[in-house]
Structures are given as structure tokens and as C-alpha cells.
Design an enzyme around this catalytic site. Sequence first.
Site, PDB file in Angstrom:
ATOM      1  N   ARG A   2      23.425   0.523-108.156  1.00 54.21           N
ATOM      2  CA  ARG A   2      24.268   1.542-108.784  1.00 54.21           C
ATOM      3  C   ARG A   2      25.605   1.629-108.066  1.00 54.21           C
ATOM      4  O   ARG A   2      26.448   2.447-108.420  1.00 54.21           O
ATOM      5  CB  ARG A   2      23.543   2.885-108.769  1.00 54.21           C
ATOM      6  N   ARG A   6      32.485  -5.040-103.785  1.00 58.10           N
ATOM      7  CA  ARG A   6      33.281  -6.260-103.869  1.00 58.10           C
ATOM      8  C   ARG A   6      32.827  -7.246-104.927  1.00 58.10           C
ATOM      9  O   ARG A   6      33.559  -8.154-105.269  1.00 58.10           O
ATOM     10  CB  ARG A   6      33.321  -6.929-102.490  1.00 58.10           C
ATOM     11  N   ARG A  15      41.284  -2.709-104.763  1.00 57.06           N
ATOM     12  CA  ARG A  15      41.298  -2.975-103.322  1.00 57.06           C
ATOM     13  C   ARG A  15      42.529  -3.798-102.916  1.00 57.06           C
ATOM     14  O   ARG A  15      42.986  -3.718-101.782  1.00 57.06           O
ATOM     15  CB  ARG A  15      40.040  -3.736-102.994  1.00 57.06           C
ATOM     16  N   ASP A  51      31.381   5.745 -97.193  1.00 57.36           N
ATOM     17  CA  ASP A  51      30.685   4.870 -96.253  1.00 57.36           C
ATOM     18  C   ASP A  51      29.918   5.723 -95.251  1.00 57.36           C
ATOM     19  O   ASP A  51      30.289   6.873 -94.997  1.00 57.36           O
ATOM     20  CB  ASP A  51      31.668   3.966 -95.508  1.00 57.36           C
ATOM     21  N   TYR A 128      26.202   1.606 -84.326  1.00 56.07           N
ATOM     22  CA  TYR A 128      27.620   1.205 -84.450  1.00 56.07           C
ATOM     23  C   TYR A 128      28.459   1.818 -83.324  1.00 56.07           C
ATOM     24  O   TYR A 128      29.363   1.188 -82.793  1.00 56.07           O
ATOM     25  CB  TYR A 128      28.184   1.644 -85.802  1.00 56.07           C
TER      26      TYR A 128
HETATM   27  O1  1CP Z   1      29.800   3.770-104.611  1.00 56.06           O
HETATM   28  C1  1CP Z   1      29.736   2.849-103.785  1.00 56.06           C
HETATM   29  O2  1CP Z   1      30.092   1.749-104.065  1.00 56.06           O
HETATM   30  C2  1CP Z   1      29.267   3.179-102.356  1.00 56.06           C
HETATM   31  C3  1CP Z   1      28.724   1.981-101.727  1.00 56.06           C
HETATM   32  C4  1CP Z   1      28.586   2.040-100.209  1.00 56.06           C
HETATM   33  C5  1CP Z   1      27.461   2.433 -99.483  1.00 56.06           C
HETATM   34  C6  1CP Z   1      26.171   2.995-100.048  1.00 56.06           C
HETATM   35  C7  1CP Z   1      29.566   1.590 -99.265  1.00 56.06           C
HETATM   36  C8  1CP Z   1      30.923   1.119 -99.599  1.00 56.06           C
HETATM   37  N1  1CP Z   1      29.031   1.737 -98.003  1.00 56.06           N
HETATM   38  C9  1CP Z   1      27.760   2.224 -98.099  1.00 56.06           C
HETATM   39  C10 1CP Z   1      26.853   2.536 -96.980  1.00 56.06           C
HETATM   40  C11 1CP Z   1      26.874   1.645 -95.783  1.00 56.06           C
HETATM   41  N2  1CP Z   1      27.953   1.237 -95.045  1.00 56.06           N
HETATM   42  C12 1CP Z   1      25.718   1.150 -95.121  1.00 56.06           C
HETATM   43  C13 1CP Z   1      24.302   1.486 -95.521  1.00 56.06           C
HETATM   44  C14 1CP Z   1      23.868   0.719 -96.729  1.00 56.06           C
HETATM   45  C15 1CP Z   1      23.383  -0.663 -96.457  1.00 56.06           C
HETATM   46  O3  1CP Z   1      22.361  -0.798 -95.796  1.00 56.06           O
HETATM   47  O4  1CP Z   1      24.066  -1.605 -96.892  1.00 56.06           O
HETATM   48  C16 1CP Z   1      26.131   0.391 -94.013  1.00 56.06           C
HETATM   49  C17 1CP Z   1      25.281  -0.342 -93.000  1.00 56.06           C
HETATM   50  C18 1CP Z   1      27.558   0.466 -93.971  1.00 56.06           C
HETATM   51  C19 1CP Z   1      28.451  -0.109 -92.929  1.00 56.06           C
HETATM   52  C20 1CP Z   1      29.511  -0.966 -93.511  1.00 56.06           C
HETATM   53  N3  1CP Z   1      30.543  -0.511 -94.259  1.00 56.06           N
HETATM   54  C21 1CP Z   1      29.581  -2.389 -93.469  1.00 56.06           C
HETATM   55  C22 1CP Z   1      28.613  -3.321 -92.741  1.00 56.06           C
HETATM   56  C23 1CP Z   1      29.101  -3.575 -91.355  1.00 56.06           C
HETATM   57  C24 1CP Z   1      28.207  -4.498 -90.528  1.00 56.06           C
HETATM   58  O5  1CP Z   1      28.560  -5.671 -90.400  1.00 56.06           O
HETATM   59  O6  1CP Z   1      27.181  -4.035 -90.011  1.00 56.06           O
HETATM   60  C25 1CP Z   1      30.738  -2.759 -94.195  1.00 56.06           C
HETATM   61  C26 1CP Z   1      31.300  -4.141 -94.383  1.00 56.06           C
HETATM   62  C27 1CP Z   1      31.332  -1.551 -94.694  1.00 56.06           C
HETATM   63  C28 1CP Z   1      32.521  -1.400 -95.552  1.00 56.06           C
HETATM   64  C29 1CP Z   1      32.243  -1.106 -96.980  1.00 56.06           C
HETATM   65  N4  1CP Z   1      31.592   0.036 -97.400  1.00 56.06           N
HETATM   66  C30 1CP Z   1      31.504   0.040 -98.764  1.00 56.06           C
HETATM   67  C31 1CP Z   1      32.157  -1.147 -99.256  1.00 56.06           C
HETATM   68  C32 1CP Z   1      32.330  -1.497-100.718  1.00 56.06           C
HETATM   69  C33 1CP Z   1      32.593  -1.869 -98.137  1.00 56.06           C
HETATM   70  C34 1CP Z   1      33.382  -3.174 -98.167  1.00 56.06           C
HETATM   71  C35 1CP Z   1      34.795  -2.881 -97.774  1.00 56.06           C
HETATM   72  C36 1CP Z   1      35.867  -3.607 -98.546  1.00 56.06           C
HETATM   73  O7  1CP Z   1      36.198  -3.217 -99.664  1.00 56.06           O
HETATM   74  O8  1CP Z   1      36.426  -4.548 -97.989  1.00 56.06           O
END
Ligand code: 1CP
Length: 320
Positions: A2, A6, A15, A51, A128
Site C-alpha cells: 500500500r 521509488r 522526487r 519515515d 540506527y
Molecule cells: O507512504 C509511503 O510510501 C510510506 C512508505 C515508508 C515506510 C513505511 C517509507 C518511505 N519509509 C517507511 C518506513 C521505514 N523506513 C522502515 C520500516 C519499514 C521497512 O522495514 O522497510 C525503515 C527500516 C526505514 C529506514 C529507511 N528510510 C531506509 C532504509 C535504510 C537502511 O539501509 O537501513 C531508507 C532508504 C529510507 C528512506 C525512504 N523512506 C521511504 C522512502 C520511499 C524512502 C526512499 C527515499 C527516496 O525517495 O530516495
Amino acid sequence: MRQAGRYLPEYRALRARHSFHELARTPKLAAEVTLQPLKRYALDAAIIFSDILVVPEAMGLPFAFREQGGIEMAFRVKSRADLARLTVSGAAEKLSYVIEAIRLARAGLRGEKALLGFCGAPWTLAAYMVNGGAADKLAALTMLFRQDAQLFHELMRKVTAVCCDYVRMLARSGVDAIQIFDTWARLCPPEIYGEASLQWIRHMVGAADGRVPVILFARGKGHDWRALADTGVAAVSVDWTVNLPALRQQLPLTVAVQGNLNPASLLADAAGARQATSSLLASMAGRRGFVFNLGHGLPPETPPENVGALVETVTAWSNS
Ligand code: 1CP
């Protein structure tokens, strides 16, 4: 599934014009991103665009994106002096932009679809905060637990206090459910998971005060369902390594299960996506207390039409 993100060209287009932080902190833009998947697919719900790392950020520990990918926290919490830099009082209020985005997204949904809020679990957020961003090198947090339990617990108390304030705000914002992400639970040794993570999650469930159901996703801990359910959550969300029908059989019906299609099964073609979805649905046929979901987030290289094939398959099944 849901989620926005990206894999959607319309997300990448926005973005290209705005940083992630701009999108997340501007309620009008965050609400727009939240609704993007619903414009494409007949989904039942949206998840607010934000996030989990906004909580440490609000406490005074911001994050940035590394050029080579991944997250970089502004500093690491290694000592009492680092811990003293983190604020609790007033921190959650800094996240009122999320509450405003929720208000706008709800208006866009016109009561026709559910909206989910979410918050990181203290263990995952601390992972983190302590290791600076590369959460896969989580040994740092386990080491802190073993070497300086007092500092570990002081950190958890602070993070949990802000998470609880934030959950209270979310619970009053009109969201239909709150999901807690303990994404790095799998790197927490099983013998300390109760003390190091679940006890703090229990406080967050309490902060929701029964106003909205709380869903717990604890990656890698699905087999420990009894302990997860004991936190008082309404639903346990599991990753794709868990046998979902077996889990459903073991959990009391007062707790829903959510999951758990392997997101990798959406990487090839639409026929493959349909087949994988149908076989998960067939395994859950006739079982109550089940919410279909992916077993983790969508990788950016997922073809959007495969998500469409999944949603069509689930919709046809739930109408049949
Ligand atoms: O409506 C939506 O799209 C919200 C989606 C969403 C959610 C549920 C984002 C957007 N972040 C999260 C939660 C989140 N963030 C989690 C828990 C969910 C999971 O297990 O995947 C975690 C671990 C994060 C941390 C995070 N934020 C990472 C991972 C880092 C790592 O290497 O450990 C990253 C890359 C982000 C950035 C991020 N958050 C969300 C997006 C779409 C992105 C990508 C950023 C971009 O646009 O470049």
C-alpha cells in the site's frame, strides 16, 4: 504494497523536483505521495508517507542519504554525552507536519479507504542511532546492551517516551490503524528480545490507548508469535519466511495475522505475480483474521504492472 515509493514513476517524478525531506515535511506533498498508489490500484488502504527516522530527527539526531545508497545519521550515540544531546520534551510535537499530512490525506480518501500511520520500534530506531545508519551492522546495539546495559536502557527510555507521545498523536489524528516497524528485530538475539525490544513496544501499544488497532511487524521474529501477541497488539505482521497458515492456526483469533508475500515474486512478470498471490490466498482460504500484505517493502525495481496484477488477484478473491 500500500506504500508509495521509488517503484512508482509518479513518485520518482516528484522526487526529481523535491528532496525526500521536502516531500515528507510538506503536508500537501506528503498527502499527494500517500494517495499515489490509490490512484493506480484498487487498494483498500493507504499508508501515510513519512519515515521511521523522523523520530530520532525530532529528538535532535537528523539523517541524510548517502550517495552510495543507505542512511547516514548526523552522529552516533556512543556515550552519556551523546545521549544528553537528545531531547524528549516537545520532540513529538515537531512531528505535527505528519498529523497535518494525515488530515489532508484523509480528506482525499473521503472516508472510502483506510489510512495507516506508523512508527519505528525503539530497538530499530536505536539501531540506527547507535551505529550511525548502517543498520545491518547491528552488533553495535547488542554490544551496547551487553557492555553498558544502563546506557542502553536510558537510551531506550528516551526513545520510547517520544515514540509513545507520537503514537498518542497518531491515535488521535484519525488514522485507522498504527503499524509498528521492528525491522531490525531479526538481529536482536532471541534471549534478550523481550527485554531489549518487546517491553518498549508494549509501552507504545499502551499509548494507543485502545483508540486504534496496533499492528506489529517484527522482521525475523514471526516464529516467536506468542511473545509478539503478548504486547497487546491487534495484529501480527510477518515477513515472507513465516508459514502463514501455521501461524494463523496457532494464534488466537483475537489477534489478526498480516502478510506475507515475498516481494521478490513481483520482480518478474504479471503472470508470476498473479500465480504467487493466488497460491498464498489459497493457503489461507476459509481462515478468518487475515490481512493480505507483502512480507516486506517493494524494491524500487518492481514493475508497477505486477503490483496491479497482485491487487486485481486479491480484490477478485475477497469479492468471491
Ligand atoms: O507512504 C509511503 O510510501 C510510506 C512508505 C515508508 C515506510 C513505511 C517509507 C518511505 N519509509 C517507511 C518506513 C521505514 N523506513 C522502515 C520500516 C519499514 C521497512 O522495514 O522497510 C525503515 C527500516 C526505514 C529506514 C529507511 N528510510 C531506509 C532504509 C535504510 C537502511 O539501509 O537501513 C531508507 C532508504 C529510507 C528512506 C525512504 N523512506 C521511504 C522512502 C520511499 C524512502 C526512499 C527515499 C527516496 O525517495 O530516495
